[in-house]
Design a protein around this motif. Structure first.
Motif, PDB file in Angstrom:
ATOM      1  N   SER A  58      10.333  39.325 -56.596  1.00  0.00           N
ATOM      2  CA  SER A  58      10.908  38.513 -55.523  1.00  0.00           C
ATOM      3  C   SER A  58      10.198  38.764 -54.200  1.00  0.00           C
ATOM      4  CB  SER A  58      12.396  38.816 -55.376  1.00  0.00           C
ATOM      5  OG  SER A  58      13.075  38.584 -56.605  1.00  0.00           O
ATOM      6  N   VAL A  59       9.928  37.675 -53.484  1.00  0.00           N
ATOM      7  CA  VAL A  59       9.197  37.711 -52.223  1.00  0.00           C
ATOM      8  C   VAL A  59      10.183  37.565 -51.074  1.00  0.00           C
ATOM      9  CG1 VAL A  59       7.370  36.617 -50.857  1.00  0.00           C
ATOM     10  CG2 VAL A  59       7.183  36.717 -53.350  1.00  0.00           C
ATOM     11  N   GLY A  60       9.969  38.323 -50.012  1.00  0.00           N
ATOM     12  CA  GLY A  60      10.789  38.223 -48.820  1.00  0.00           C
ATOM     13  C   GLY A  60      10.086  37.447 -47.728  1.00  0.00           C
ATOM     14  N   ARG A  61      10.855  36.806 -46.869  1.00  0.00           N
ATOM     15  CA  ARG A  61      10.285  36.051 -45.760  1.00  0.00           C
ATOM     16  C   ARG A  61       9.628  37.024 -44.772  1.00  0.00           C
ATOM     17  NH1 ARG A  61      11.182  30.932 -44.495  1.00  0.00           N
ATOM     18  NH2 ARG A  61      13.056  30.868 -45.803  1.00  0.00           N
ATOM     19  N   GLY A  62       8.343  36.851 -44.560  1.00  0.00           N
ATOM     20  CA  GLY A  62       7.580  37.761 -43.717  1.00  0.00           C
ATOM     21  C   GLY A  62       6.783  38.783 -44.499  1.00  0.00           C
ATOM     22  N   GLN A  63       6.787  38.678 -45.831  1.00  0.00           N
ATOM     23  CA  GLN A  63       6.049  39.619 -46.668  1.00  0.00           C
ATOM     24  C   GLN A  63       4.603  39.198 -46.800  1.00  0.00           C
ATOM     25  OE1 GLN A  63       7.876  40.218 -50.472  1.00  0.00           O
ATOM     26  NE2 GLN A  63       6.313  41.606 -51.242  1.00  0.00           N
ATOM     27  N   PHE A  96     -13.566  48.187 -43.997  1.00  0.00           N
ATOM     28  CA  PHE A  96     -12.239  48.732 -44.250  1.00  0.00           C
ATOM     29  C   PHE A  96     -11.449  48.919 -42.955  1.00  0.00           C
ATOM     30  CE2 PHE A  96     -15.195  50.199 -47.520  1.00  0.00           C
ATOM     31  CZ  PHE A  96     -14.582  49.702 -48.653  1.00  0.00           C
ATOM     32  N   ALA A  97     -12.135  48.872 -41.813  1.00  0.00           N
ATOM     33  CA  ALA A  97     -11.425  48.908 -40.536  1.00  0.00           C
ATOM     34  C   ALA A  97     -10.905  47.534 -40.141  1.00  0.00           C
ATOM     35  CB  ALA A  97     -12.341  49.457 -39.452  1.00  0.00           C
ATOM     36  N   ARG A  98     -11.608  46.472 -40.549  1.00  0.00           N
ATOM     37  CA  ARG A  98     -11.199  45.126 -40.152  1.00  0.00           C
ATOM     38  C   ARG A  98     -10.152  44.527 -41.081  1.00  0.00           C
ATOM     39  NH1 ARG A  98     -15.612  41.598 -37.060  1.00  0.00           N
ATOM     40  NH2 ARG A  98     -13.663  40.472 -36.760  1.00  0.00           N
ATOM     41  N   LEU A  99     -10.094  44.976 -42.330  1.00  0.00           N
ATOM     42  CA  LEU A  99      -9.103  44.426 -43.260  1.00  0.00           C
ATOM     43  C   LEU A  99      -7.673  44.615 -42.756  1.00  0.00           C
ATOM     44  CD1 LEU A  99     -10.499  45.276 -46.824  1.00  0.00           C
ATOM     45  CD2 LEU A  99     -10.178  43.023 -45.813  1.00  0.00           C
ATOM     46  N   PRO A 100      -7.244  45.826 -42.392  1.00  0.00           N
ATOM     47  CA  PRO A 100      -5.861  45.950 -41.903  1.00  0.00           C
ATOM     48  C   PRO A 100      -5.615  45.214 -40.597  1.00  0.00           C
ATOM     49  CG  PRO A 100      -7.047  48.023 -41.677  1.00  0.00           C
ATOM     50  CD  PRO A 100      -7.908  47.129 -42.498  1.00  0.00           C
ATOM     51  N   LYS A 101      -6.636  45.061 -39.755  1.00  0.00           N
ATOM     52  CA  LYS A 101      -6.451  44.312 -38.510  1.00  0.00           C
ATOM     53  C   LYS A 101      -6.115  42.855 -38.790  1.00  0.00           C
ATOM     54  CE  LYS A 101      -9.390  47.149 -35.521  1.00  0.00           C
ATOM     55  NZ  LYS A 101     -10.587  47.159 -34.642  1.00  0.00           N
ATOM     56  N   LEU A 102      -6.734  42.286 -39.835  1.00  0.00           N
ATOM     57  CA  LEU A 102      -6.449  40.897 -40.191  1.00  0.00           C
ATOM     58  C   LEU A 102      -5.085  40.776 -40.855  1.00  0.00           C
ATOM     59  CD1 LEU A 102      -7.653  37.965 -40.422  1.00  0.00           C
ATOM     60  CD2 LEU A 102      -8.301  38.609 -42.749  1.00  0.00           C
ATOM     61  N   VAL A 103      -4.785  41.661 -41.786  1.00  0.00           N
ATOM     62  CA  VAL A 103      -3.538  41.559 -42.552  1.00  0.00           C
ATOM     63  C   VAL A 103      -2.322  41.844 -41.673  1.00  0.00           C
ATOM     64  CG1 VAL A 103      -2.249  42.575 -44.466  1.00  0.00           C
ATOM     65  CG2 VAL A 103      -4.672  42.055 -44.741  1.00  0.00           C
ATOM     66  N   GLU A 104      -2.446  42.796 -40.751  1.00  0.00           N
ATOM     67  CA  GLU A 104      -1.302  43.163 -39.910  1.00  0.00           C
ATOM     68  C   GLU A 104      -0.911  42.066 -38.929  1.00  0.00           C
ATOM     69  OE1 GLU A 104       0.830  45.649 -39.804  1.00  0.00           O
ATOM     70  OE2 GLU A 104      -0.026  46.532 -41.613  1.00  0.00           O
ATOM     71  N   ARG A 105      -1.742  41.046 -38.779  1.00  0.00           N
ATOM     72  CA  ARG A 105      -1.372  39.943 -37.900  1.00  0.00           C
ATOM     73  C   ARG A 105      -0.279  39.075 -38.514  1.00  0.00           C
ATOM     74  NH1 ARG A 105      -7.089  37.508 -35.788  1.00  0.00           N
ATOM     75  NH2 ARG A 105      -5.648  36.198 -34.601  1.00  0.00           N
ATOM     76  N   ALA A 106      -0.112  39.132 -39.829  1.00  0.00           N
ATOM     77  CA  ALA A 106       0.959  38.388 -40.490  1.00  0.00           C
ATOM     78  C   ALA A 106       2.234  39.216 -40.489  1.00  0.00           C
ATOM     79  CB  ALA A 106       0.543  38.032 -41.919  1.00  0.00           C
ATOM     80  N   GLY A 107       3.311  38.607 -40.977  1.00  0.00           N
ATOM     81  CA  GLY A 107       4.591  39.288 -41.043  1.00  0.00           C
ATOM     82  C   GLY A 107       5.592  38.700 -40.065  1.00  0.00           C
ATOM     83  N   ASN A 108       6.737  39.318 -39.962  1.00  0.00           N
ATOM     84  CA  ASN A 108       7.772  38.878 -39.041  1.00  0.00           C
ATOM     85  C   ASN A 108       7.398  39.231 -37.611  1.00  0.00           C
ATOM     86  OD1 ASN A 108       9.483  37.786 -40.996  1.00  0.00           O
ATOM     87  ND2 ASN A 108      10.507  39.741 -41.351  1.00  0.00           N
TER      88      ASN A 108
END
Length: 460
Positions: free
Chosen positions: A157-162, A288-300
């Motif tokens: 199950s997926v949550g809103r903002g996941q 590997f430094a830029r991957l979390p910077k891109l992914v962390e922009r999503a979410g709630n």
């Protein structure tokens, strides 16, 4: 006279300020994808204009520097470039268009339209990189999100903002799964980033996966595989920036990026071109430094704003789940859906490997009974797969282990539950009811041995 004297004094003070000279540089070297320019000063991330010919210019971004000059990466083709070409630094940072007028449009990495529907109607022009959100200010994930796929709704199950990652090798069906999520997921705004994929898939995705109704509430950012690595990088960041803009407007956004691996490969090409040493299987540390910077922009977002539910597809080269990008993505995402090539070859679609997949947000978005039944399903399913070889060759004797007997009885129901047609959609409640039914369904009747029938001789 006094007001006039004050005005003249103000003009006099302005005239004493020396004008800022426009300093131009020259191209001195071209190695691979990197240009080296001397004679001008520009900051990393700043854009410059390179005059390829008298009536043709190309934009480039400063990606590094040395004592001798700056390193540039062009956004477009540089055919016809000659030594000594002029380099003019452009003032200000990179700006991208945002606004509701972008809905229904297809853009490239620079924010320019690809659909031939005229210029974009931008509400504002903003910087490509937005400010980070304080992690303590983010709203927690507590609402389930219906993605229309029964196996994911019930077991992952997926949550809103996941932020979820479909992991698969080439040709296993991750793009098809992403298209199903696009059609069936509940979202006010959809932002699609097609990064580094085949050019023909762009139109197919728009016409077959989105359709007219889906495109009307979507923005598509496309950068095919033949684009420059900098353009692919910018397309990924532009898709994230557009999703951030709509989230700040209070919208629930669905961000689909296909794929995160192509983003990492584009950064690898740029980093190696400017001389960064490789670290892990040819990937420099900056990847590997830029991957979390891109992914962390999503979410709630913060209280009062909307959400970004993101799906980042990850290409596992050679079906290797320990690939460096796959391993790094698995650590920074909130869950992963692994697609199995063996299931795809058996005609099992979607080819979701339930054993290897997980949703870290599921315990927070479903009730305890749902979570317990999902765990029971995985336990029975895993027990069958562990003894599959013994069962298939007839080495297992029925009655030796009650748990294996139960797994053998339930397996036909489980297989039917996990499979779904491309145009079939199951909402969250239907998926949960189906999970409850397959766990409590009666076992199939035992097969009775039929006596052999003698062939009837033909009558003469």
């Amino acid at each position: 006279m006094a007001p006039l004297l004050k005005r003249l004094q103000a003009y006099r003070n302005r005239s004493l300020v020396p004008p800022t000279p426009a300093v131009e540089g020259r191209i001195t070297r071209l190695v691979g994808l990197t240009l080296e320019a001397r004679g001008c000063r520009a900051a990393v991330g700043q854009y410059c204009r390179i005059e390829v010919a008298s009536d043709l210019s190309v934009e480039a971004e400063v990606v590094g520097f040395s004592q001798e000059g700056i390193f540039l990466m062009p956004l477009d083709r540089i055919d016809g470039l000659q030594p000594g070409a002029r380099v003019v630094p452009l003032g200000g940072g990179s700006k991208v268009p945002v606004g509701p007028g972008l809905l229904g449009r297809v853009l490239n990495g620079a924010g320019q339209p690809l659909d031939g529907a005229g210029p974009v109607q931008a509400e504002a022009w903003v910087g490509l990189n937005a400010g980070t959100i304080n992690p303590l200010a983010r709203q927690p994930i507590h609402q389930p999100l219906d993605v229309g796929i029964r196996a994911i709704n019930a077991l992952l199950s997926v949550g809103r903002g996941q932020r979820l990652g479909p992991f698969a090798g080439s040709g296993v069906g991750k793009s098809v799964l992403l298209g199903m999520m696009t059609r069936f997921t509940e979202a006010e705004i959809i932002v699609v980033g097609l990064i580094g994929e085949r050019g023909r898939e762009v139109k197919e995705f728009i016409e077959q996966s989105l359709g007219k109704e889906g495109l009307a509430r979507s923005v598509v950012v496309a950068s095919p595989a033949d684009d420059s690595p900098l353009m692919r990088l910018r397309a990924s960041e532009l898709a994230s920036r557009l999703a951030e803009y709509f989230r700040d407007q209070g919208k629930n956004v669905l961000l689909l990026m296909d794929s995160l691996t192509r983003y990492a490969q584009a950064q690898r090409e740029i980093a190696l071109a400017v001389g960064e040493p490789p670290a892990t299987k040819g990937y420099p540390p900056s990847v590997f430094a830029r991957l979390p910077k891109l992914v962390e922009r999503a979410g709630n977002g913060a209280e009062g704003s909307g959400s970004i539910t993101a799906f980042y597809t990850v290409l596992t080269e050679g079906d290797d789940q320990q690939d460096p990008i796959a391993d790094a993505a698995r650590a920074i995402l909130d869950g992963h859906v692994v697609l199995s090539r063996q299931l795809a070859e058996e005609g099992h679609y979607p080819a979701i490997d339930v054993e290897a997949s997980i949703s870290r947000a599921m315990p927070h978005v479903v009730n305890p009974q749902h979570l317990t039944q999902a765990q029971q399903f995985k336990q029975v399913y895993s027990r069958y797969l562990q003894n599959r070889d013994l069962i298939s060759v007839g080495a297992y004797v029925q009655g030796s282990d009650p748990e294996i007997d139960r797994a053998v009885e339930r397996m036909p129901h489980f297989r039917a539950f996990l499979q779904q047609g491309l145009n079939e959609s199951f909402d969250f409640s239907e998926s949960y009811q189906g999970l409850h039914q397959v766990l409590s369904a009666p076992p199939p009747p035992p097969r009775t041995a039929q006596p052999p029938q003698r062939p009837v001789p033909p009558q003469r």
